[in-house]
Design an enzyme around this catalytic site. Structure first.
Site, PDB file in Angstrom:
ATOM      1  NE  ARG A  90      -1.960  -1.339   3.681  1.00 54.67           N
ATOM      2  CZ  ARG A  90      -1.948  -0.645   4.813  1.00 54.67           C
ATOM      3  NH1 ARG A  90      -2.742   0.372   4.980  1.00 54.67           N
ATOM      4  NH2 ARG A  90      -1.143  -0.982   5.796  1.00 54.67           N
ATOM      5  CB  SER A 127      -5.990  -6.572   8.971  1.00 56.95           C
ATOM      6  OG  SER A 127      -6.216  -7.321   7.807  1.00 56.95           O
TER       7      SER A 127
END
Length: 150
Positions: A90, A127
């Site tokens: 990311r 997450s």
């Protein structure tokens, strides 16, 4: 057959993870989603629940297998006869970390790592953030794949 592992804790499995698997299936014959057991991480869901959730999500996709593991990732890859590791990144910080690990994995085991950049609209999904939202009973439906039963 081109087989890759997609290792992670997947606590929980997010739309970002789902995107990486979907994209990797375009060039891999099979993907083994390896759910790592990390004694140093405090997880929200027990390993059995994570295996069940992800297995159910992919129950109609024969090219996906879901397996827990408690070893070095390269040893897990060898145990399932995978020649590739797929990882999503990311940020630049993710890239620097993954590059180092990929170099070590190639040197120790000859296993190549394929890095897939996260789609721009998913870079904020992690997450960790989803776990925090769960902890505070917030709606996480836009951060997990449709069909993932939590």
């Amino acid at each position: 057959m081109k087989r890759a592992i997609f290792p992670g804790t997947f606590d929980p499995f997010t739309v970002g993870h789902f995107s990486v698997v979907k994209r990797a299936l375009t060039f891999m014959d099979e993907i083994v989603i390896g759910i790592g057991i990390n004694e140093n991480k405090k997880t929200y869901f027990p390993i059995e629940k994570r295996v069940e959730m992800i297995s159910n999500l992919y129950k109609d996709e024969p090219r996906i297998k879901v397996v827990p593991y408690n070893s070095l990732t390269i040893d897990f890859a060898n145990s399932v006869d995978a020649k590739f590791i797929v990882r999503g990144i990311r940020t630049v910080k993710d890239f620097e970390y993954e590059e180092t690990i990929a170099d070590i994995n190639r040197q120790l085991a000859g296993i190549e790592t394929i890095l897939l950049f996260t789609e721009p609209e998913l870079t904020c999904v992690s997450s960790t953030i989803v776990r925090e939202l769960l902890h505070y009973n917030k709606d996480i439906s836009c951060f997990i794949p449709k069909g993932l039963e939590i």
